[in-house]
Structures are given as C-alpha cells and as structure tokens.
Design a protein around this motif. Structure first.
Motif, PDB file in Angstrom:
ATOM      1  N   PHE A  24      55.588  37.744  91.056  1.00 20.35           N
ATOM      2  CA  PHE A  24      54.177  37.677  91.467  1.00 20.35           C
ATOM      3  C   PHE A  24      53.251  37.629  90.254  1.00 20.35           C
ATOM      4  N   PHE A  25      53.465  38.530  89.303  1.00 21.14           N
ATOM      5  CA  PHE A  25      52.559  38.577  88.158  1.00 21.14           C
ATOM      6  C   PHE A  25      52.771  37.405  87.204  1.00 21.14           C
ATOM      7  N   SER A  26      53.987  36.860  87.156  1.00 20.15           N
ATOM      8  CA  SER A  26      54.212  35.645  86.374  1.00 20.15           C
ATOM      9  C   SER A  26      53.471  34.477  87.010  1.00 20.15           C
ATOM     10  N   PHE A  27      53.546  34.387  88.334  1.00 18.34           N
ATOM     11  CA  PHE A  27      52.809  33.345  89.057  1.00 18.34           C
ATOM     12  C   PHE A  27      51.305  33.520  88.870  1.00 18.34           C
ATOM     13  N   LEU A  28      50.839  34.775  88.947  1.00 17.13           N
ATOM     14  CA  LEU A  28      49.416  35.047  88.760  1.00 17.13           C
ATOM     15  C   LEU A  28      48.948  34.569  87.387  1.00 17.13           C
ATOM     16  N   ASP A  29      49.778  34.810  86.371  1.00 11.48           N
ATOM     17  CA  ASP A  29      49.398  34.420  85.017  1.00 11.48           C
ATOM     18  C   ASP A  29      49.424  32.908  84.845  1.00 11.48           C
ATOM     19  N   TYR A  87      42.818  28.738  85.523  1.00 10.10           N
ATOM     20  CA  TYR A  87      41.382  29.049  85.387  1.00 10.10           C
ATOM     21  C   TYR A  87      40.913  28.796  83.950  1.00 10.10           C
ATOM     22  N   VAL A  88      41.718  29.236  82.992  1.00  6.48           N
ATOM     23  CA  VAL A  88      41.382  28.995  81.587  1.00  6.48           C
ATOM     24  C   VAL A  88      41.269  27.499  81.318  1.00  6.48           C
ATOM     25  N   HIS A  89      42.236  26.735  81.842  1.00  8.17           N
ATOM     26  CA  HIS A  89      42.263  25.286  81.607  1.00  8.17           C
ATOM     27  C   HIS A  89      41.045  24.599  82.229  1.00  8.17           C
ATOM     28  N   LEU A  90      40.636  25.051  83.408  1.00 13.90           N
ATOM     29  CA  LEU A  90      39.521  24.415  84.102  1.00 13.90           C
ATOM     30  C   LEU A  90      38.163  24.818  83.538  1.00 13.90           C
ATOM     31  N   THR A  91      38.154  25.895  82.757  1.00 10.36           N
ATOM     32  CA  THR A  91      36.877  26.366  82.192  1.00 10.36           C
ATOM     33  C   THR A  91      36.753  26.037  80.711  1.00 10.36           C
ATOM     34  N   THR A 141      42.806  25.633  77.277  1.00  5.44           N
ATOM     35  CA  THR A 141      44.044  24.870  77.470  1.00  5.44           C
ATOM     36  C   THR A 141      45.118  25.786  78.021  1.00  5.44           C
ATOM     37  N   HIS A 142      45.799  25.302  79.041  1.00  2.00           N
ATOM     38  CA  HIS A 142      46.876  26.076  79.659  1.00  2.00           C
ATOM     39  C   HIS A 142      47.917  26.437  78.603  1.00  2.00           C
ATOM     40  N   ILE A 143      48.383  27.685  78.632  1.00  2.09           N
ATOM     41  CA  ILE A 143      49.295  28.187  77.601  1.00  2.09           C
ATOM     42  C   ILE A 143      50.578  27.374  77.518  1.00  2.09           C
ATOM     43  N   LEU A 144      51.070  26.861  78.658  1.00  2.60           N
ATOM     44  CA  LEU A 144      52.303  26.068  78.641  1.00  2.60           C
ATOM     45  C   LEU A 144      52.108  24.708  77.977  1.00  2.60           C
ATOM     46  N   LEU A 194      42.163  47.373  69.062  1.00  7.12           N
ATOM     47  CA  LEU A 194      41.938  47.396  67.616  1.00  7.12           C
ATOM     48  C   LEU A 194      42.313  46.087  66.932  1.00  7.12           C
ATOM     49  N   ASN A 195      43.399  45.448  67.415  1.00  4.42           N
ATOM     50  CA  ASN A 195      43.908  44.257  66.728  1.00  4.42           C
ATOM     51  C   ASN A 195      43.612  42.953  67.453  1.00  4.42           C
ATOM     52  N   VAL A 196      43.789  42.954  68.773  1.00  9.16           N
ATOM     53  CA  VAL A 196      43.625  41.706  69.537  1.00  9.16           C
ATOM     54  C   VAL A 196      42.205  41.567  70.039  1.00  9.16           C
ATOM     55  N   GLY A 197      41.681  42.657  70.601  1.00  8.84           N
ATOM     56  CA  GLY A 197      40.372  42.579  71.231  1.00  8.84           C
ATOM     57  C   GLY A 197      40.500  42.053  72.643  1.00  8.84           C
ATOM     58  N   VAL A 198      39.429  42.125  73.394  1.00 12.51           N
ATOM     59  CA  VAL A 198      39.439  41.621  74.775  1.00 12.51           C
ATOM     60  C   VAL A 198      38.292  40.624  74.907  1.00 12.51           C
ATOM     61  N   PRO A 199      38.511  39.376  74.459  1.00 14.44           N
ATOM     62  CA  PRO A 199      37.422  38.402  74.444  1.00 14.44           C
ATOM     63  C   PRO A 199      37.025  37.891  75.817  1.00 14.44           C
ATOM     64  N   ASN A 200      37.917  37.972  76.817  1.00 15.99           N
ATOM     65  CA  ASN A 200      37.592  37.479  78.152  1.00 15.99           C
ATOM     66  C   ASN A 200      38.392  38.230  79.206  1.00 15.99           C
TER      67      ASN A 200
END
Length: 349
Positions: free
Chosen positions: A44-49, A56-60, A63-66, A140-146
């Motif tokens: 489920f969570f793999s599908f969600l991602d 959503y990232v790709h449409l906004t 670029t899709h991670i794959l 501290l290292n990555v941050g949460v940009p979105n």
C-alpha cells in the motif's frame, strides 16, 4: 518425527503495525487465500509513493523518481524481501529447533531463551531510537521542503521501512549470533547416530546458510539501488563515499555473521566429538590387557571392546561442521558475489 516448537511468543513489529493500520482485517476479507498483512502494508505505501505522491510531483513541475532513477525500484523490492525474509527466517528458526528436538533436550527453565529471540520491550526500544535518529537526520540534514518529502520521511519511513529494517536485523542477529551461543551455553549433546553424520545439527546449518542467502540477496538489491544509475547510466551520477563504505561494511557484517555462527557450531561439535572419543578410548583401555603393546595386547572384555569400537565408528564419522561440501561452495559464492559486483563496477568507473 520431531515435534513442533513454538518459538515466537513475542510480537513482530511489522505485523503489529500492519494490524494497527487495519491490514489484518483487510487480509481476512479479500477474496482467495489470505495475504500476509505486512505484504499489504508495504504494498500500500509503495503504491502510495510511486503511483500517487510521485505522480503528484511529476504533474506539479517535478519529475517522477522512477524517471530520474529507475534503480530506486530495487529499494521497494528490498523492503518486500525484508518482510519475506523475516517471516521465512522465523519459521525456519522454529523448524530447526523442532528438528533438533529442543523440547526434549532443554529444561523448562531454559526454554524461554529459545522461544524468544528478542523481547518486545527490546524491539520497541530499538525502534524508538531509530525513529529519533530518523527525525533528527531528516530535519537537520535533509529538511522538509514539501509535503511529499514530509510524508515519505516522517510517515512511510517511520511506519513501514524502519519496522522492517529493525525486525529483519534483530531476527538475523538472533539466528547467527544468539542461537549458536545459546546452544553452546546449554551444552546440547550431539546425535552421533545421525544418518547425515552432522550430529543432528543439519537443520541448524541449513538455517544459517539460508538466512545468509537472504542477507546476500538484500545486499545485491542495495548494489542495484546504488550502482544502478551508473549501469543505466544516469548522467552525472557517481556513488559517494558513504555508499561505498556502507556497502563494504554491510558485506563485512554478513561475512562476520556466517563466519561466527559456523565457527561457534564447529567449536561445539568438535569439542564434544573429542570428548566422546576420549571416553571411548578409556573404555578400550579397560577392555584390553597390555594396551600399549600391539603384539602382546589381549582383549579381556570382548563385549565392552566391541561396543566401544562400534560407538567409536559413529563418533569418528560425525562432521564437526553442520554443512556439506556443496553447502560450503554455495556459501563461498554468496560471500564473494557482492564484492565482485562492486569491484567490477568500480573498475569501470
């Protein structure tokens, strides 16, 4: 036939979280055979991602991670392997302890240490430490940009990836480090009439070998995840120092684990075999007159002499490792494969 051995009296972290999110109920109502709830959780969570958040990232505008790094798919496969591997190792652990007839050999006071690899409190404590480290590293290292990053790091990682990693690591550690040590402390006797000539410990040897195969498979998937962009190739990508060190460290940990577990079992089997040989040697001495003079020695107790020689034959034929030559060859290939892959790619860079 050996009896059953119920080892898992402690809860499984991944199963617990899958139940908490309702995937146990979902598994029960789905048509066909019941699907293991942790598989539904990870799926489920793999599908969600992949199919929701990354779309959503790709449409906004992203670029899709794959599309950026197709080898990231190996990471999702690795998580599923972690769920499968933990379940497989737990079941094989129970089967191995049943096969060596632990319940017949161990008193009630010592049974708990075999039924339980790690207590529930220890698992939860390690998991909570891992969550704190995850949060600290993220902020501290990555941050949460979105929001997508927030969901991935502070939700999917916390409730899916970390429980799988913790449960798999503890189960694997328990099999390769705790189980041999506990067998040694309890002083299990060898079964010298074992038709496999492994002292009755063939099932333990198989457990050690197969759990190491699963570990190696996970290491190969990590190799694909890290070096996949180089092989595809993805322009401008090259594994960093952290990835190289982590891969080599993980490989060494695997080598250490199979080396420690097999060597400890060797010590157990070798020590008892030598002890029994000395005892039977004493019996032979008692049954002989002038035992140190082969030309003038005489058997004074034929029954004791023949009995000692017959038993000695079984003891001498027993191996001091719970493994065959074929098993050692397979283990050697599993040890060398990850490093050969890494060295090959490093040479090509």
């Amino acid at each position: 036939m050996p009896g059953e051995f119920e080892a898992r009296d402690e809860r499984n972290l991944v199963e617990y979280i899958a139940t908490l999110f309702g995937f146990s109920r979902l598994s029960a109502v789905l048509p066909g055979r019941d699907i293991y709830p942790p598989f539904l959780l990870v799926g489920f969570f793999s599908f969600l991602d992949v199919a929701v958040l990354q779309v959503y990232v790709h449409l906004t505008g992203g670029t899709h991670i794959l599309l950026v790094t197709p080898s990231i798919a190996a990471g999702y496969v690795a998580v599923l392997l972690g769920v499968y591997g933990t379940r497989y190792m737990s079941r094989r652990y129970e089967e191995a302890l049943a096969t060596i007839r632990t319940q017949e050999r161990v008193g009630p006071a010592d049974m708990d240490q075999f039924r339980r690899i790690f207590s529930w409190r220890v698992k939860v404590a390690i998991y909570l430490v891992a969550v704190v480290v995850l949060y600290a590293s993220t902020f501290l290292n990555v941050g949460v940009p979105n929001r997508v990053t927030a969901i991935n790091y502070l939700f999917t990682w916390e409730f899916v990836f970390l429980p799988v990693i913790v449960e798999f690591a503890l189960t694997y550690y328990g099999i390769h480090f705790l189980l041999p040590r506990r067998i040694k402390n309890i002083e299990f006797n060898l079964f010298f009439y074992d038709p496999r000539n492994m002292g009755g410990f063939a099932a333990v040897g198989q457990l050690l070998k197969r759990s190491y195969y699963i570990y190696t498979a996970g290491l190969v998937l990590f190799f694909v995840l890290v070096y996949g962009p180089v092989l595809l190739p993805v322009s401008g990508y090259e594994p960093g120092l952290f990835e190289l060190v982590f891969f080599s460290t993980a490989w060494f940990v695997g080598l250490l684990s199979i080396g420690y577990s097999m060597y400890t079992m060797h010590q157990i089997m070798s020590a008892e075999k030598e002890q029994r040989i000395r005892e039977l040697e004493a019996d032979l001495h008692e049954a002989l007159e002038n035992p140190y003079d082969i030309r003038n020695s005489k058997v004074v107790d034929r029954e004791q002499f023949d009995d000692a020689r017959e038993r000695l034959e079984h003891v001498r034929n027993t191996r001091v490792y719970p493994a065959t030559f074929t098993m050692w060859s397979q283990i050697a290939i599993s040890v060398l494969l990850p490093q050969l892959l890494q060295m090959t790619v490093q040479t090509a860079l």
